[in-house]
Write a protein that holds these residues in place. Sequence first.
Motif, PDB file in Angstrom:
ATOM      1  N   LYS A 110      18.587 -58.968  34.548  1.00 41.70           N
ATOM      2  CA  LYS A 110      18.653 -59.655  36.115  1.00 41.70           C
ATOM      3  C   LYS A 110      17.982 -58.558  37.130  1.00 41.70           C
ATOM      4  N   SER A 111      18.305 -57.487  36.850  1.00 41.24           N
ATOM      5  CA  SER A 111      17.658 -56.638  37.746  1.00 41.24           C
ATOM      6  C   SER A 111      16.109 -56.890  38.149  1.00 41.24           C
ATOM      7  N   LEU A 112      15.482 -56.644  36.823  1.00 38.66           N
ATOM      8  CA  LEU A 112      14.096 -56.756  36.580  1.00 38.66           C
ATOM      9  C   LEU A 112      13.479 -58.085  37.193  1.00 38.66           C
ATOM     10  N   ALA A 113      14.273 -59.179  36.872  1.00 42.24           N
ATOM     11  CA  ALA A 113      13.630 -60.395  37.261  1.00 42.24           C
ATOM     12  C   ALA A 113      13.821 -60.529  38.916  1.00 42.24           C
ATOM     13  N   LEU A 114      15.089 -60.157  39.366  1.00 38.08           N
ATOM     14  CA  LEU A 114      15.185 -60.046  40.918  1.00 38.08           C
ATOM     15  C   LEU A 114      13.878 -59.149  41.578  1.00 38.08           C
ATOM     16  N   HIS A 115      13.791 -58.079  40.780  1.00 38.35           N
ATOM     17  CA  HIS A 115      12.639 -57.162  41.356  1.00 38.35           C
ATOM     18  C   HIS A 115      11.511 -58.025  41.539  1.00 38.35           C
ATOM     19  N   TYR A 116      10.936 -58.646  40.566  1.00 42.43           N
ATOM     20  CA  TYR A 116       9.883 -59.404  40.537  1.00 42.43           C
ATOM     21  C   TYR A 116       9.661 -60.757  41.451  1.00 42.43           C
ATOM     22  N   ALA A 117      11.038 -61.422  41.306  1.00 46.41           N
ATOM     23  CA  ALA A 117      11.117 -62.480  42.423  1.00 46.41           C
ATOM     24  C   ALA A 117      10.691 -62.017  43.805  1.00 46.41           C
ATOM     25  N   LYS A 118      11.396 -60.874  44.000  1.00 43.13           N
ATOM     26  CA  LYS A 118      11.050 -60.233  45.357  1.00 43.13           C
ATOM     27  C   LYS A 118       9.878 -59.979  45.724  1.00 43.13           C
ATOM     28  N   GLU A 119       9.285 -59.316  44.775  1.00 46.97           N
ATOM     29  CA  GLU A 119       7.776 -59.127  44.938  1.00 46.97           C
ATOM     30  C   GLU A 119       6.701 -60.033  45.134  1.00 46.97           C
ATOM     31  N   MET A 120       7.121 -61.332  44.361  1.00 48.18           N
ATOM     32  CA  MET A 120       6.357 -62.432  44.329  1.00 48.18           C
ATOM     33  C   MET A 120       6.877 -63.371  45.554  1.00 48.18           C
TER      34      MET A 120
ATOM     35  N   MET B 250      23.742 -73.714  35.378  1.00 52.24           N
ATOM     36  CA  MET B 250      23.060 -72.462  36.462  1.00 52.24           C
ATOM     37  C   MET B 250      22.716 -71.451  35.355  1.00 52.24           C
ATOM     38  N   LEU B 251      21.653 -70.449  35.530  1.00 51.80           N
ATOM     39  CA  LEU B 251      21.293 -69.317  34.713  1.00 51.80           C
ATOM     40  C   LEU B 251      22.645 -68.390  34.959  1.00 51.80           C
ATOM     41  N   LYS B 252      23.038 -67.873  33.942  1.00 50.17           N
ATOM     42  CA  LYS B 252      24.293 -66.954  34.193  1.00 50.17           C
ATOM     43  C   LYS B 252      23.834 -65.479  33.204  1.00 50.17           C
ATOM     44  N   PHE B 253      24.005 -64.481  33.799  1.00 50.49           N
ATOM     45  CA  PHE B 253      23.742 -63.163  33.050  1.00 50.49           C
ATOM     46  C   PHE B 253      25.202 -62.572  32.821  1.00 50.49           C
ATOM     47  N   LYS B 254      25.290 -62.083  31.529  1.00 48.57           N
ATOM     48  CA  LYS B 254      26.479 -61.454  31.139  1.00 48.57           C
ATOM     49  C   LYS B 254      26.186 -59.912  31.755  1.00 48.57           C
ATOM     50  N   GLU B 255      27.234 -59.002  31.804  1.00 49.30           N
ATOM     51  CA  GLU B 255      27.285 -57.784  32.173  1.00 49.30           C
ATOM     52  C   GLU B 255      26.091 -56.749  31.373  1.00 49.30           C
ATOM     53  N   SER B 256      26.048 -56.785  29.914  1.00 50.50           N
ATOM     54  CA  SER B 256      25.020 -56.347  29.345  1.00 50.50           C
ATOM     55  C   SER B 256      23.751 -56.787  29.580  1.00 50.50           C
ATOM     56  N   GLU B 257      23.553 -57.749  30.347  1.00 52.62           N
ATOM     57  CA  GLU B 257      22.116 -58.262  30.595  1.00 52.62           C
ATOM     58  C   GLU B 257      21.712 -57.867  32.022  1.00 52.62           C
ATOM     59  N   SER B 258      22.488 -56.832  32.672  1.00 55.84           N
ATOM     60  CA  SER B 258      22.279 -56.570  34.056  1.00 55.84           C
ATOM     61  C   SER B 258      20.773 -55.929  34.352  1.00 55.84           C
TER      62      SER B 258
ATOM     63  N   TRP C 181      13.346 -55.983  28.067  1.00 55.91           N
ATOM     64  CA  TRP C 181      14.065 -56.690  28.875  1.00 55.91           C
ATOM     65  C   TRP C 181      13.225 -58.153  29.341  1.00 55.91           C
ATOM     66  N   MET C 182      11.770 -58.049  29.104  1.00 53.45           N
ATOM     67  CA  MET C 182      11.009 -59.145  29.538  1.00 53.45           C
ATOM     68  C   MET C 182      11.456 -60.038  28.219  1.00 53.45           C
ATOM     69  N   HIS C 183      11.464 -59.502  27.182  1.00 51.35           N
ATOM     70  CA  HIS C 183      11.717 -60.379  25.946  1.00 51.35           C
ATOM     71  C   HIS C 183      13.402 -61.057  25.917  1.00 51.35           C
ATOM     72  N   LYS C 184      14.057 -60.492  26.554  1.00 51.71           N
ATOM     73  CA  LYS C 184      15.663 -60.974  26.968  1.00 51.71           C
ATOM     74  C   LYS C 184      15.418 -62.025  27.818  1.00 51.71           C
ATOM     75  N   LEU C 185      14.537 -61.845  28.742  1.00 52.52           N
ATOM     76  CA  LEU C 185      14.234 -63.053  30.068  1.00 52.52           C
ATOM     77  C   LEU C 185      13.618 -64.055  29.405  1.00 52.52           C
ATOM     78  N   PHE C 186      12.513 -63.788  28.603  1.00 54.46           N
ATOM     79  CA  PHE C 186      12.064 -65.169  27.940  1.00 54.46           C
ATOM     80  C   PHE C 186      13.058 -65.880  27.206  1.00 54.46           C
ATOM     81  N   ASN C 187      14.005 -65.081  26.365  1.00 56.27           N
ATOM     82  CA  ASN C 187      14.827 -66.000  25.529  1.00 56.27           C
ATOM     83  C   ASN C 187      16.082 -66.631  26.441  1.00 56.27           C
ATOM     84  N   LYS C 188      16.101 -66.032  27.837  1.00 59.14           N
ATOM     85  CA  LYS C 188      17.057 -66.449  28.587  1.00 59.14           C
ATOM     86  C   LYS C 188      16.459 -67.965  29.231  1.00 59.14           C
ATOM     87  N   PHE C 189      15.265 -67.786  29.688  1.00 64.63           N
ATOM     88  CA  PHE C 189      14.720 -68.703  30.398  1.00 64.63           C
ATOM     89  C   PHE C 189      14.399 -69.880  29.591  1.00 64.63           C
ATOM     90  N   SER C 190      13.819 -69.595  28.402  1.00 66.92           N
ATOM     91  CA  SER C 190      13.501 -70.756  27.518  1.00 66.92           C
ATOM     92  C   SER C 190      14.735 -71.509  26.926  1.00 66.92           C
TER      93      SER C 190
END
Length: 107
Positions: free
Chosen positions: A12-22, A1-9, A76-85
């Motif tokens: 995660k918040s940004l990704a959840l915002h967009y997931a909800k918006e979409m 499963m996808l896991k976020f560290k505390e330093s990546e909060s 943070w989107m660069h971080k998410l790109f690295n996380k997802f890929s």
Amino acid sequence: MLKFKESESDAKSLALHYAKEMNDELLEEFINSKVQINSTEMAASLTESFWKMTDLAIKDNEEQKVIEGITDIEFWMHKLFNKFSGYMLINGFEEIWESTSSKIRAN
């Protein structure tokens, strides 16, 4: 499963915002570590969702919006790109990530 560290909060918040918006329940569950990718279809769907989220983030960044208190959207989107890929690579879905991403970005 996808896991976020505390330093990546913020990522995660940004990704959840967009997931909800979409209104993307699968993306939201994936970000919240409630679901693991178990098929190529699921991997392709989440890759598509990632790029839709990225398009929204680009627009918000250009408009200098603050999302969930986050001002450095691009970072943070660069971080998410690295996380997802990275998740796709580690879990055997790199080819799906690459092919789906190429199709989406070509349009």
